[in-house]
Design a protein around this motif. Structure first.
Motif, PDB file in Angstrom:
ATOM      1  N   THR A   1      32.123 -12.948  26.573  1.00  0.00           N
ATOM      2  CA  THR A   1      32.192 -13.510  27.717  1.00  0.00           C
ATOM      3  C   THR A   1      32.591 -13.679  28.361  1.00  0.00           C
ATOM      4  O   THR A   1      33.783 -14.226  27.554  1.00  0.00           O
ATOM      5  CB  THR A   1      30.539 -14.386  27.774  1.00  0.00           C
ATOM      6  OG1 THR A   1      29.577 -13.925  27.962  1.00  0.00           O
ATOM      7  CG2 THR A   1      30.735 -15.090  29.657  1.00  0.00           C
ATOM      8  N   ILE A   2      32.920 -13.225  29.430  1.00  0.00           N
ATOM      9  CA  ILE A   2      35.081 -13.351  30.351  1.00  0.00           C
ATOM     10  C   ILE A   2      33.929 -14.756  31.862  1.00  0.00           C
ATOM     11  O   ILE A   2      33.433 -14.276  32.354  1.00  0.00           O
ATOM     12  CB  ILE A   2      35.148 -12.126  30.527  1.00  0.00           C
ATOM     13  CG1 ILE A   2      35.757 -12.073  29.312  1.00  0.00           C
ATOM     14  CG2 ILE A   2      36.967 -12.942  31.381  1.00  0.00           C
ATOM     15  CD1 ILE A   2      36.658 -10.039  29.903  1.00  0.00           C
TER      16      ILE A   2
ATOM     17  N   ALA B   1      41.346   1.974  34.846  1.00  0.00           N
ATOM     18  CA  ALA B   1      41.912   0.789  34.136  1.00  0.00           C
ATOM     19  C   ALA B   1      42.172   1.359  32.917  1.00  0.00           C
ATOM     20  O   ALA B   1      41.439   2.226  33.061  1.00  0.00           O
ATOM     21  CB  ALA B   1      40.488  -0.354  33.688  1.00  0.00           C
ATOM     22  N   VAL B   2      43.000   0.511  32.396  1.00  0.00           N
ATOM     23  CA  VAL B   2      44.016   1.227  31.150  1.00  0.00           C
ATOM     24  C   VAL B   2      43.950   2.438  30.781  1.00  0.00           C
ATOM     25  O   VAL B   2      43.213   3.500  30.062  1.00  0.00           O
ATOM     26  CB  VAL B   2      43.108   0.327  30.243  1.00  0.00           C
ATOM     27  CG1 VAL B   2      43.188  -1.010  29.293  1.00  0.00           C
ATOM     28  CG2 VAL B   2      41.258   0.699  30.294  1.00  0.00           C
TER      29      VAL B   2
ATOM     30  N   LEU C   1      33.593 -16.858  38.714  1.00  0.00           N
ATOM     31  CA  LEU C   1      32.875 -15.467  38.262  1.00  0.00           C
ATOM     32  C   LEU C   1      32.861 -15.826  36.199  1.00  0.00           C
ATOM     33  O   LEU C   1      33.099 -16.373  35.482  1.00  0.00           O
ATOM     34  CB  LEU C   1      33.721 -14.620  38.436  1.00  0.00           C
ATOM     35  CG  LEU C   1      33.630 -13.212  37.685  1.00  0.00           C
ATOM     36  CD1 LEU C   1      32.642 -12.744  38.182  1.00  0.00           C
ATOM     37  CD2 LEU C   1      34.512 -12.360  37.705  1.00  0.00           C
ATOM     38  N   THR C   2      31.297 -15.292  35.711  1.00  0.00           N
ATOM     39  CA  THR C   2      30.702 -15.078  34.262  1.00  0.00           C
ATOM     40  C   THR C   2      30.738 -13.332  34.560  1.00  0.00           C
ATOM     41  O   THR C   2      29.496 -13.061  35.241  1.00  0.00           O
ATOM     42  CB  THR C   2      29.693 -15.756  34.628  1.00  0.00           C
ATOM     43  OG1 THR C   2      30.663 -17.025  34.936  1.00  0.00           O
ATOM     44  CG2 THR C   2      29.551 -15.804  32.526  1.00  0.00           C
ATOM     45  N   LEU C   3      30.933 -12.906  33.461  1.00  0.00           N
ATOM     46  CA  LEU C   3      30.922 -11.622  32.884  1.00  0.00           C
ATOM     47  C   LEU C   3      30.592 -11.693  31.828  1.00  0.00           C
ATOM     48  O   LEU C   3      31.133 -11.943  30.672  1.00  0.00           O
ATOM     49  CB  LEU C   3      31.862 -10.513  32.965  1.00  0.00           C
ATOM     50  CG  LEU C   3      31.981  -8.983  32.822  1.00  0.00           C
ATOM     51  CD1 LEU C   3      31.132  -8.119  34.035  1.00  0.00           C
ATOM     52  CD2 LEU C   3      33.042  -8.672  33.355  1.00  0.00           C
TER      53      LEU C   3
ATOM     54  N   PRO D   1      42.592 -10.446  29.854  1.00  0.00           N
ATOM     55  CA  PRO D   1      43.405 -10.070  30.919  1.00  0.00           C
ATOM     56  C   PRO D   1      42.685  -9.107  32.378  1.00  0.00           C
ATOM     57  O   PRO D   1      43.387 -10.060  33.481  1.00  0.00           O
ATOM     58  CB  PRO D   1      43.990  -9.292  30.784  1.00  0.00           C
ATOM     59  CG  PRO D   1      44.158  -9.285  29.009  1.00  0.00           C
ATOM     60  CD  PRO D   1      42.596  -9.868  28.858  1.00  0.00           C
ATOM     61  N   LEU D   2      42.710  -7.951  32.054  1.00  0.00           N
ATOM     62  CA  LEU D   2      42.301  -7.606  33.126  1.00  0.00           C
ATOM     63  C   LEU D   2      41.229  -7.667  33.628  1.00  0.00           C
ATOM     64  O   LEU D   2      41.525  -7.780  35.427  1.00  0.00           O
ATOM     65  CB  LEU D   2      41.332  -5.731  32.546  1.00  0.00           C
ATOM     66  CG  LEU D   2      41.584  -4.234  33.316  1.00  0.00           C
ATOM     67  CD1 LEU D   2      42.254  -3.855  33.403  1.00  0.00           C
ATOM     68  CD2 LEU D   2      40.883  -3.691  32.682  1.00  0.00           C
ATOM     69  N   VAL D   3      39.996  -8.281  33.924  1.00  0.00           N
ATOM     70  CA  VAL D   3      39.241  -8.842  34.504  1.00  0.00           C
ATOM     71  C   VAL D   3      39.360 -10.598  35.384  1.00  0.00           C
ATOM     72  O   VAL D   3      39.329 -10.390  36.008  1.00  0.00           O
ATOM     73  CB  VAL D   3      37.475  -8.922  33.923  1.00  0.00           C
ATOM     74  CG1 VAL D   3      36.757 -10.431  34.606  1.00  0.00           C
ATOM     75  CG2 VAL D   3      36.852  -8.086  33.099  1.00  0.00           C
ATOM     76  N   GLY D   4      40.147 -10.700  34.427  1.00  0.00           N
ATOM     77  CA  GLY D   4      40.842 -11.850  35.260  1.00  0.00           C
ATOM     78  C   GLY D   4      42.032 -11.813  36.130  1.00  0.00           C
ATOM     79  O   GLY D   4      42.064 -12.632  37.260  1.00  0.00           O
ATOM     80  N   LYS D   5      43.011 -10.547  35.974  1.00  0.00           N
ATOM     81  CA  LYS D   5      43.559  -9.669  37.538  1.00  0.00           C
ATOM     82  C   LYS D   5      42.836  -9.482  38.506  1.00  0.00           C
ATOM     83  O   LYS D   5      42.957  -9.983  39.273  1.00  0.00           O
ATOM     84  CB  LYS D   5      44.172  -8.542  36.430  1.00  0.00           C
ATOM     85  CG  LYS D   5      45.308  -8.487  37.343  1.00  0.00           C
ATOM     86  CD  LYS D   5      45.928  -6.875  37.454  1.00  0.00           C
ATOM     87  CE  LYS D   5      46.323  -6.119  38.173  1.00  0.00           C
ATOM     88  NZ  LYS D   5      47.373  -5.323  37.896  1.00  0.00           N
TER      89      LYS D   5
END
Length: 141
Positions: A3-4, A51-52, A98-100, A119-123
């Motif tokens: 979870t992010i 992405a990536v 946001l919860t992912l 970090p990607l989801v945060g960005k």
């Protein structure tokens, strides 16, 4: 499931913020990583993301809409994931949280994704919310 979580405050009332977040097809305008979003009908969308160093395509379905407080979705294929925006009125405007959550069945791949995902989801989340706020500010002029 991993979870992010990410949250930001947008200087606008929840109703105005929700109105923009509800237009899922516009998310491609809010993030450099989202190439395009196709509307498939019945609250279903196909996302095309870069992405990536890889191109990703996946279908999602909006599963919950409670204006102006909740917008939730889950994947229909690809990486199993589900997300939820919760909007809450605060003195400065609207807190958008946001919860992912996602699940990857391959352990080796999971380690690599977990390292890059937060970090990607945060960005992406920051970018989306900053551009939503900018669009709201442009609408006030």
């Amino acid at each position: 499931m991993a979870t992010i979580e990410h949250s930001e405050i947008i200087n606008a009332p929840p109703e105005r913020v929700f109105e923009l977040l509800r237009r899922v097809e516009d998310f491609a305008d809010y993030s450099d990583l989202i190439r395009s979003i196709e509307t498939l009908g019945e609250n279903r969308y196909r996302w095309h993301v870069r992405a990536v160093g890889m191109d990703w395509a996946f279908d999602v379905m909006v599963t919950e809409i409670q204006p102006p407080h909740v917008l939730a979705w889950e994947s229909l294929d690809g990486v199993k994931n589900q997300g939820r925006y919760r909007l809450r009125e605060v003195a400065e405007g609207t807190e958008v949280a946001l919860t992912l959550s996602y699940e990857i069945r391959n352990r080796l791949m999971e380690k690599a994704v977990n390292k890059a995902a937060k970090p990607l989801v945060g960005k992406v989340s920051r970018q989306i919310l900053e551009r939503v706020e900018a669009r709201l500010n442009d609408q006030q002029v």
